[in-house]
Design a protein around this motif. Structure first.
Motif, PDB file in Angstrom:
ATOM      1  N   ASN A 256       0.819  -1.220   0.000  1.00  0.00           N
ATOM      2  CA  ASN A 256       0.000   0.000   0.000  1.00  0.00           C
ATOM      3  C   ASN A 256       0.850   1.267   0.000  1.00  0.00           C
ATOM      4  O   ASN A 256       0.426   2.300  -0.542  1.00  0.00           O
ATOM      5  CB  ASN A 256      -0.958  -0.002   1.194  1.00  0.00           C
ATOM      6  CG  ASN A 256      -2.263  -0.723   0.886  1.00  0.00           C
ATOM      7  OD1 ASN A 256      -2.755  -0.653  -0.239  1.00  0.00           O
ATOM      8  ND2 ASN A 256      -2.811  -1.410   1.878  1.00  0.00           N
ATOM      9  N   LYS A 257       2.038   1.204   0.587  1.00  0.00           N
ATOM     10  CA  LYS A 257       2.933   2.365   0.512  1.00  0.00           C
ATOM     11  C   LYS A 257       3.288   2.671  -0.940  1.00  0.00           C
ATOM     12  O   LYS A 257       3.313   3.833  -1.360  1.00  0.00           O
ATOM     13  CB  LYS A 257       4.211   2.104   1.306  1.00  0.00           C
ATOM     14  CG  LYS A 257       4.054   2.115   2.809  1.00  0.00           C
ATOM     15  CD  LYS A 257       5.406   1.851   3.469  1.00  0.00           C
ATOM     16  CE  LYS A 257       5.284   1.718   4.977  1.00  0.00           C
ATOM     17  NZ  LYS A 257       6.598   1.411   5.606  1.00  0.00           N
ATOM     18  N   SER A 260      -0.075   3.871  -2.803  1.00  0.00           N
ATOM     19  CA  SER A 260      -0.617   5.163  -2.364  1.00  0.00           C
ATOM     20  C   SER A 260       0.375   6.307  -2.470  1.00  0.00           C
ATOM     21  O   SER A 260       0.033   7.457  -2.167  1.00  0.00           O
ATOM     22  CB  SER A 260      -1.114   5.059  -0.918  1.00  0.00           C
ATOM     23  OG  SER A 260      -0.037   4.788  -0.029  1.00  0.00           O
ATOM     24  N   SER A 261       1.596   6.018  -2.903  1.00  0.00           N
ATOM     25  CA  SER A 261       2.619   7.061  -2.974  1.00  0.00           C
ATOM     26  C   SER A 261       2.269   8.150  -3.981  1.00  0.00           C
ATOM     27  O   SER A 261       2.754   9.282  -3.864  1.00  0.00           O
ATOM     28  CB  SER A 261       3.976   6.454  -3.347  1.00  0.00           C
ATOM     29  OG  SER A 261       3.942   5.932  -4.673  1.00  0.00           O
ATOM     30  N   SER A 440     -11.466  -2.289  -3.682  1.00  0.00           N
ATOM     31  CA  SER A 440     -10.431  -1.428  -4.269  1.00  0.00           C
ATOM     32  C   SER A 440      -9.317  -2.252  -4.905  1.00  0.00           C
ATOM     33  O   SER A 440      -8.784  -1.888  -5.964  1.00  0.00           O
ATOM     34  CB  SER A 440      -9.862  -0.486  -3.215  1.00  0.00           C
ATOM     35  OG  SER A 440      -9.302  -1.206  -2.130  1.00  0.00           O
TER      36      SER A 440
END
Length: 539
Positions: A256-257, A260-261, A440
């Motif tokens: 997710n890092k 979502s970056s 998602s």
């Protein structure tokens, strides 16, 4: 000409074949070499270059390692790729070099030369990184603040490359030594869980010292925080294999890092990610191993991946019975092929219609197969025409349609980490934690499918996503990207009889193989050199 990460000034090292001894030394000249910033810049370039180059003199000459007769075989990327691909359903090779057929046959031993060179290449890179860290501990006077800050970043990059190599040591050999400083003492093996913990700690410590995520935000090819997140995600995804403890929630967090970056996006055209100008695809490629056919030549790396998969009608200078001079050059950007690897029907059949269509076509555009003169089934491993060819990688520039720079070597970079794999890691880890994926995450998977199909005809539903589906989708998206062996081991299908592919175990229809083959043996030569080491079980 494509610019490399750093101008590579070659520093001469002696060849090293015993990881228990000191790494190559600068001797009395060390204080001179590291008297200014240029010496550190040259050395970190060597640490990076160790992932694909093989020596000190162009494509061949003054080799880093002398544990194999053909220097080209000693390229880090080449031996890592072979271990990940030739042992699986994704690739089988016609060559008859001693020990190479043993990889697909699951018949390797501790004397196998390709297992041996993989082991020594991993620890050669670790030794270089350790030595770079050492020489950076006491900097000379006269450096500017900016130069000191850059050297500090070089140290973080060296620590990442060391972690990257130690991940491969853990993944392929599991029971390995852990050396982080220069010593002449004979080391003992560490517990796999200790190696794992060391890697996570290292990556946590260096994250803030690297460039912010995004290859477009700093000198191309340099390491950044996105690479840290991806390597941690892959470590956590495989934690149960390495340590016996699952860490899927942590894999979700790291994936997710990346996602979502806000600096990455899926590139519109799949094959452009694997072409001679793929250095332009920094939207999706998180970290590449850089190649340049003019200034960083190697007979390993992507040169092997591209030229090793070309043969037969792919280079007969005919198309549709009409003369087509320099076919390999025009179609693939290389002067000729080496008639080596093809794929098995097990991979082809994962793409709808590809196994039944005469041209290997599929509505899934990721199915990049060459079928003219090739048979789907492999009757004779030594015949290149047995098995579909797989020209996923080539040396043509998508922007010009012409070959990328180089003569015998290629300029196609190797995408180590891509955004698409972050999507797939997220989906698999969510499935393991929750029993299903989120809405998602389904959108992310269908984004990959829509690129592949050109529309939403290949879209899937949440109920379609099972662990088996994930494993197959990873094959469809990531084939020939050095993930397959690790994926099959994680899913319990690399050895044993749950999943059989052609010529697994050296039998045409495939057979079950022993679970001890899930990791490779410690090379016999290293056991002799270091009596503290114990061989992996089953060898």
């Amino acid at each position: 000409m494509k610019k490399l990460i750093i101008t590579i000034t070659i520093i001469i090292f002696s060849a090293c074949t015993d990881i228990s001894v000191d790494p190559p030394s600068f001797g009395d000249d060390e204080t001179t070499v590291f008297g200014d910033f240029d010496g550190y810049q040259a050395y970190i370039a060597k640490v990076y270059a160790s992932l694909t180059l093989t020596g000190q003199q162009g494509a061949a000459g003054q080799p880093d390692l002398t544990v194999i007769n053909d220097e080209g075989f000693s390229s880090y990327l080449r031996v890592w790729w072979k271990a990940q691909e030739l042992t699986t359903d994704e690739a089988i090779i016609a060559w008859q070099d001693a020990g190479i057929r043993d990889l697909h046959n699951h018949a390797w031993s501790s004397d196998n030369q390709f297992v041996r060179v993989l082991y020594y290449r991993i620890f050669y890179t670790i030794s270089l990184a350790n030595d770079f860290i050492r020489v950076s501990e006491n900097l000379p006077e006269g450096l500017t603040n900016d130069e000191i800050a850059e050297i500090d970043r070089f140290v973080a990059e060296a620590r990442f490359i060391r972690a990257f190599a130690y991940w491969h040591a853990l993944d392929h050999f599991k029971n390995v030594i852990l050396i982080t400083s220069i010593t002449s003492d004979l080391p003992s093996q560490e517990e796999p869980s200790d190696i794992f913990d060391f890697l996570i700690t290292e990556l946590d410590e260096i994250e803030d010292d690297l460039f912010s995520a995004g290859q477009g935000n700093h000198p191309y090819g340099r390491l950044d925080q996105g690479a840290v997140w991806m390597l941690k995600a892959k470590l956590y995804l495989n934690s149960e294999v390495y340590t016996g403890i699952s860490r899927y929630s942590d894999a979700i967090a790291e994936a997710n890092k990346v996602i979502s970056s806000g600096v990455y996006s899926i590139h519109d055209t799949y094959q452009e990610l694997f072409m001679g100008d793929n250095h332009l695809r920094t939207n999706e490629i998180i970290w590449p191993i850089v190649h340049d056919g003019l200034v960083s030549q190697t007979w390993g790396g992507t040169t092997t991946i591209i030229r090793g998969g070309i043969g037969g009608a792919m280079m007969d200078d005919l198309q549709g019975g009409v003369d087509f001079p320099d076919e390999a050059l025009q179609e693939y950007g290389v002067p000729s092929g080496w008639e080596g690897y093809r794929t098995t029907s097990a991979l082809v059949e994962k793409f709808p219609n590809a196994a039944t269509d005469p041209n290997g076509n599929s509505p899934d555009g990721r199915a990049i197969f060459f079928t003219e003169g090739q048979s789907l089934e492999i009757d004779n491993v030594a015949e290149f025409e047995d098995g579909y060819a797989v020209p996923k990688f080539n040396n043509i520039e998508s922007t010009t349609g012409q070959r990328a720079p180089g003569v015998d070597q290629v300029s196609t970079d190797y995408p180590v980490f891509r955004l698409s794999e972050a999507y797939l890691i997220l989906a698999e880890a969510e499935l393991q934690v929750n029993g299903s994926i989120s809405a998602s995450t389904l959108l992310f998977l269908n984004e990959l499918r829509q690129r592949a199909y050109g529309d939403n005809s290949g879209d899937i539903a949440i109920s379609d996503v099972t662990l088996d589906w994930i494993l197959d989708e990873r094959a469809r998206e990531l084939y020939l990207e050095a993930t397959r062996r690790t994926d099959l081991v994680r899913h319990g299908k690399f050895t044993g009889g749950d999943y059989i592919w052609p010529w697994k175990g050296g039998v045409q229809e495939g057979v079950s193989t022993s679970s001890h083959l899930n990791i490779f043996p410690i090379p016999a030569s290293d056991l002799i050199a270091n009596p503290k080491l114990e061989q992996n079980e089953g060898y």
